[in-house]
Design a protein around this motif. Structure first.
Motif, PDB file in Angstrom:
ATOM      1  N   ALA A 177       0.834  -1.203   0.000  1.00 18.40           N
ATOM      2  CA  ALA A 177       0.000   0.000   0.000  1.00 18.40           C
ATOM      3  C   ALA A 177       0.868   1.253   0.000  1.00 18.40           C
ATOM      4  O   ALA A 177       0.585   2.207  -0.739  1.00 18.40           O
ATOM      5  CB  ALA A 177      -0.921  -0.001   1.217  1.00 18.40           C
ATOM      6  N   GLN A 178       1.925   1.265   0.793  1.00 19.12           N
ATOM      7  CA  GLN A 178       2.819   2.424   0.825  1.00 19.12           C
ATOM      8  C   GLN A 178       3.487   2.638  -0.523  1.00 19.12           C
ATOM      9  O   GLN A 178       3.695   3.777  -0.930  1.00 19.12           O
ATOM     10  CB  GLN A 178       3.870   2.264   1.915  1.00 19.12           C
ATOM     11  N   SER A 179       3.797   1.567  -1.233  1.00 18.09           N
ATOM     12  CA  SER A 179       4.412   1.707  -2.548  1.00 18.09           C
ATOM     13  C   SER A 179       3.450   2.314  -3.564  1.00 18.09           C
ATOM     14  O   SER A 179       3.874   2.813  -4.601  1.00 18.09           O
ATOM     15  CB  SER A 179       4.916   0.352  -3.055  1.00 18.09           C
ATOM     16  N   LYS A 180       2.162   2.295  -3.241  1.00 17.31           N
ATOM     17  CA  LYS A 180       1.148   2.907  -4.106  1.00 17.31           C
ATOM     18  C   LYS A 180       0.632   4.217  -3.515  1.00 17.31           C
ATOM     19  O   LYS A 180      -0.467   4.671  -3.837  1.00 17.31           O
ATOM     20  CB  LYS A 180      -0.006   1.930  -4.337  1.00 17.31           C
ATOM     21  N   ASN A 181       1.436   4.813  -2.628  1.00 19.55           N
ATOM     22  CA  ASN A 181       1.119   6.099  -1.988  1.00 19.55           C
ATOM     23  C   ASN A 181      -0.184   6.053  -1.187  1.00 19.55           C
ATOM     24  O   ASN A 181      -0.935   7.014  -1.155  1.00 19.55           O
ATOM     25  CB  ASN A 181       1.068   7.239  -3.016  1.00 19.55           C
ATOM     26  N   ARG A 182      -0.430   4.937  -0.549  1.00 21.73           N
ATOM     27  CA  ARG A 182      -1.583   4.784   0.338  1.00 21.73           C
ATOM     28  C   ARG A 182      -1.080   4.606   1.765  1.00 21.73           C
ATOM     29  O   ARG A 182       0.085   4.297   1.985  1.00 21.73           O
ATOM     30  CB  ARG A 182      -2.438   3.594  -0.085  1.00 21.73           C
ATOM     31  N   SER A 183      -1.946   4.803   2.728  1.00 17.24           N
ATOM     32  CA  SER A 183      -1.570   4.709   4.129  1.00 17.24           C
ATOM     33  C   SER A 183      -1.241   3.258   4.510  1.00 17.24           C
ATOM     34  O   SER A 183      -2.114   2.393   4.477  1.00 17.24           O
ATOM     35  CB  SER A 183      -2.706   5.219   5.010  1.00 17.24           C
ATOM     36  N   GLY A 184       0.013   3.023   4.882  1.00 11.21           N
ATOM     37  CA  GLY A 184       0.421   1.688   5.294  1.00 11.21           C
ATOM     38  C   GLY A 184      -0.292   1.226   6.550  1.00 11.21           C
ATOM     39  O   GLY A 184      -0.714   0.080   6.646  1.00 11.21           O
TER      40      GLY A 184
END
Length: 56
Positions: free
Chosen positions: A19-26
Motif C-alpha cells: 500500500a505504501q508503494s502505491k502512496n496509500r496509508s500503510g
C-alpha cells in the motif's frame, strides 16, 4: 491454527508495504488487512497508484 495466524499477520505486513508503494496509508491498510486479509491484497493490487497532490 497457530500457523494460520502467523501467515495472516505476515500478509498484513506485506499489504502495508504494498500500500505504501502505491502512496496509500500503510497503517490503514495494515489494519484493513488484519480484518479481511487476502481480500485487502486483491484491492491493493487492483487499484491504481494514488498520485500525490500538487501545490499542497
Amino acid at each position: 491454527m497457530h500457523d494460520y495466524g502467523v501467515g495472516w499477520g505476515a500478509l498484513s505486513l506485506i499489504n502495508a508495504g504494498l500500500a505504501q508503494s502505491k502512496n496509500r496509508s500503510g497503517l490503514r491498510w495494515w489494519f484493513i488487512s488484519v480484518l479481511i486479509g487476502p481480500v485487502a491484497t486483491l484491492l491493493i493490487v487492483v487499484w491504481d497508484k494514488v498520485e500525490p497532490e500538487k501545490g499542497a
